[in-house]
Structure formats: structure tokens, C-alpha cells
Design an enzyme around this catalytic site. Structure first.
Site, PDB file in Angstrom:
ATOM      1  CE  LYS A 187       1.848  26.952   0.090  1.00 27.12           C
ATOM      2  NZ  LYS A 187       0.473  26.574   0.489  1.00 27.12           N
ATOM      3  CE  LYS A 290      -4.140  22.438   6.148  1.00 29.96           C
ATOM      4  NZ  LYS A 290      -4.181  22.055   4.732  1.00 29.96           N
TER       5      LYS A 290
END
Length: 383
Positions: A187, A290
């Protein structure tokens, strides 16, 4: 069609762009024998109704709808859509419309652009039932439906490393490599570019050059910052930067593609614009799919095929789903030939789950369940 609401706590709260998540709320779905008529060509018959409880016919398919704020409809909207689809089907059946017996009629009432999580749950239950009827894994059925080769027996997965100091980030990366992961996603974007480059430099020094590194900025940079970041990450052999710009900026993402030896991946942009717009704009080298946000495993497998045909590499991730939907995402990933490491190692974020996970991670890979459907009858007691 049976629906069961659930709420699963996270190990630690997770901050998203919209809210702080402490629990994952969803709906588990089960189809019984009276909900499902297998394709005539298969020559298969649905199982008989359970003799011990006529109101609960034998389960032939299971699914999961777990909405995520900012990616799908809300939880109340998801529940309402599933109940409406079920009740409308039951009402038509009660009036003698025999064509309403099958759950596929209810699926047509669910719009993936409006209620993607609800459609995912029912589409998955139908896909599980169909694969069980023909006696093959879900991945094989999905691959056949969208014209892809026979699925892989296992898929590689990445570990995700959160924000932290260079030392903390390097330690976390080393632990993941010791556990067998060969791809790490870090991240970035919450700090300045120089601080993030220092973090990834510390990771590269600690783990060496043989492990693939990716970075995920979650749309946190502007165009000039993103260009500077890609130059710094290129020197560290970072393979992919995910969502370097805000989701709305397709033109900026297109301008970034090809400016450095770092691929540009889109995630949030797919939800905001759709795959066709992303491909038409040339705004991605990698598409992060997704299934829950796309509206089902069938639509995700088709999106993977379309992306690959356009020269964009698809990878599959979850929306922090429970075990049923995570298993489905593994099957979707297995339909993609030579798929890159996918973001499927998310079960560890949940403090509890619907069932024992049939897809454990071993040496950075997940074996695709070989039984019929999702995982045989592993989830039949969930609903």
C-alpha cells in the site's frame, strides 16, 4: 431459494474511501432441487427433496452476496433485491407459471449495474448448481461458457503489505516471503512519494530481486505525482502500480500507460466506468477484477476474456468476502490462462467465517477445489 443473513467480524478495522469497516455483512443463498432444472443436454436430474424436511429441499447450489460500500449496492439494498427476486418468482409459480420454477428467471430481475452483489450471489448459486449437475468444477463450467481453455489446477496469490515505516514494511515483506509468497502488493499513497520509495527500497534490499513487487495507491496521487512515483518505482523493479490516479481520470491513466517500465492497473476505475470504457480509453495495462463488484463469476470470467483479448492482463481479487465467494473467485482466476498473482489471500482478515475454507494457501498458491461445483457439498450446511 433460501436466504440467510450473516455478519462476520474483521480481525482489525479496515478503512475504505467511504467508511471504516468492522464487520462484513452478507447473505448466503441456497437453491434446492425445486429451484433448479439442469440443462437438458446434460441429461442430469435434480436431487430429490429432502425427506426429513419437505420445506428444505436438498441443496443443489450455494452462493454469497456480500456488498462492500463504495463498490456495490448497500447491504439493505442487496437484501431487498434478493428478497424481491425470490418473492416475485414464488408469486409467479403460485399462479401456475411453470416457467418461473427455475432460479434463472429470478436472476434476470437483478441488474449488475444496480445490485451487483445481489446478482453475484444468485448467479453463483446457479453456476454451482449447474456445475454439480454435470459433475465438474465450477472453473471448468465457466471456462467452457466463455470459450477459454481448460482451467488451471492452482492459481498464484499475492500477499498484501500495509502502510508502515521502512523497517516495519521490510519485516512484513520478509515474513510473507518466508511463508512462500512470490508476489507482494504494498500500500502506497498515504505518504509522500519519497517516503513510499524509501519503503519499497527497504523491501527490495531485504527480500532481493526474485520476488515481484506491486504498489497500490488507491487513487491517491495527481498526475504529476504519479509520473514522479512511477520513475522512482521503476528503479526498484516494481512491476505494477494499481490505481495511481483517481478513478474518474481515465485520460490521465491512459497518459501514464507506457511512460515507465511499470504497468498501470485499474481497480476503482472499473467500477466507476466499466470495462468497455477503460479498454476504449486505453487506460490500463492490467485490469483488477472483483467478481462481487462485477455482478457474478460469469460476468467476471467474461470480463477476463475480453480484457485479455484487448491486450490487458486480468487479475482477480476479492472484496473481503466470506468463504463461499472467495472460493468462487479462485475458480474465476483459474479460468485465466497463465494468470498473474491474484488478490485472493483475504480470508485471514476475517475473525470468523461461514465455513472451513476449502482453498488454503500453500507456498503462495491456492489449489482449485476439484469436486463438482464450488467445492462439492462443503457449504451445504451454511444456509
Amino acid at each position: 431459494m433460501r436466504l440467510r443473513r450473516f455478519s462476520l467480524p474483521l480481525v482489525t478495522p479496515l478503512r475504505t474511501a467511504r467508511a471504516e469497516l468492522r464487520r462484513r455483512e452478507g447473505v448466503a443463498i441456497a437453491l434446492g432441487g425445486t429451484d433448479w432444472t439442469p440443462p437438458d443436454a446434460a441429461g442430469a436430474e435434480p436431487p430429490p427433496a429432502a425427506t426429513d424436511d419437505a420445506a428444505s429441499p436438498a441443496t443443489v447450489g450455494v452462493g454469497e452476496a456480500t456488498p462492500l460500500p463504495g463498490w456495490t449496492e448497500s447491504f439493505p439494498a442487496c437484501v431487498a433485491a434478493l428478497r424481491d427476486a425470490r418473492d416475485a418468482r414464488d408469486a409467479r409459480h403460485a399462479r401456475g407459471d411453470r416457467g418461473a420454477r427455475d432460479a434463472r428467471d429470478a436472476l434476470a430481475a437483478l441488474d449488475p449495474s444496480e445490485t451487483p452483489a445481489a446478482r453475484h450471489g444468485l448467479a453463483l448459486a446457479i453456476a454451482d448448481a449447474r456445475s454439480r449437475a454435470v459433475g465438474e468444477p465450477l472453473a471448468a463450467t465457466l471456462a467452457d461458457e466463455v470459450g477459454l481453455p481448460a482451467p488451471s489446477a492452482s492459481v498464484p496469490v499475492n500477499a498484501t503489505i500495509g502502510d508502515g515505516s521502512p523497517e516495519e514494511t521490510a519485516r512484513a515483506a520478509a515474513r510473507a516471503v518466508d511463508e512462500g509468497y512470490r508476489c507482494l502488493k504494498l500500500k502506497v499513497g498515504a505518504r509522500g512519494v519519497d517516503a513510499d520509495v524509501d519503503r519499497l527500497r527497504a523491501v527490495r534490499r531485504r527480500i532481493g530481486s526474485d520476488v515481484t513487487l506491486r504498489a497500490d495507491a488507491n487513487g491517491g496521487w495527481d498526475r504529476s505525482t504519479a509520473r514522479r512515483a512511477l520513475r522512482g518505482l521503476e528503479a526498484l523493479d516494481v512491476a505494477v502500480v494499481e490505481q495511481p490516479l483517481p478513478a474518474a481520470d481515465l485520460a490521465g491513466l491512459a497518459a501514464l500507460c507506457g511512460t515507465a517500465a511499470v504497468d498501470v492497473a485499474v481497480d476503482e476505475s472499473l467500477v466507476e466506468h466499466g470495462l468497455r470504457a477503460v479498454l476504449d480509453a486505453g487506460a490500463a495495462d492490467v485490469a483488477v477484477l472483483k467478481p462481487m463488484a462485477l455482478g457474478g463469476p460469469d460476468l467476471a470470467a467474461e470480463a477476463a476474456r475480453r480484457a485479455r483479448a484487448a491486450g490487458v492482463e486480468p487479475i482477480v481479487t476479492t472484496t473481503i468476502d466470506a468463504a463461499i465467494a472467495r472460493t468462487a473467485a479462485v475458480h474465476v482466476a483459474a479460468t485465466i490462462p497463465d494468470v498473474g498473482a491474484c488478490g485472493l489471500a483475504t480470508g485471514q482478515l476475517l475473525a470468523d467465517d461461514l465455513a472451513t475454507d476449502p482453498c488454503p494457501i500453500d507456498d503462495g498458491r491456492i489449489a482449485v477445489p476439484a469436486g463438482p461445483g464450488l467445492a462439492g457439498n462443503a457449504f451445504d450446511d451454511v444456509v
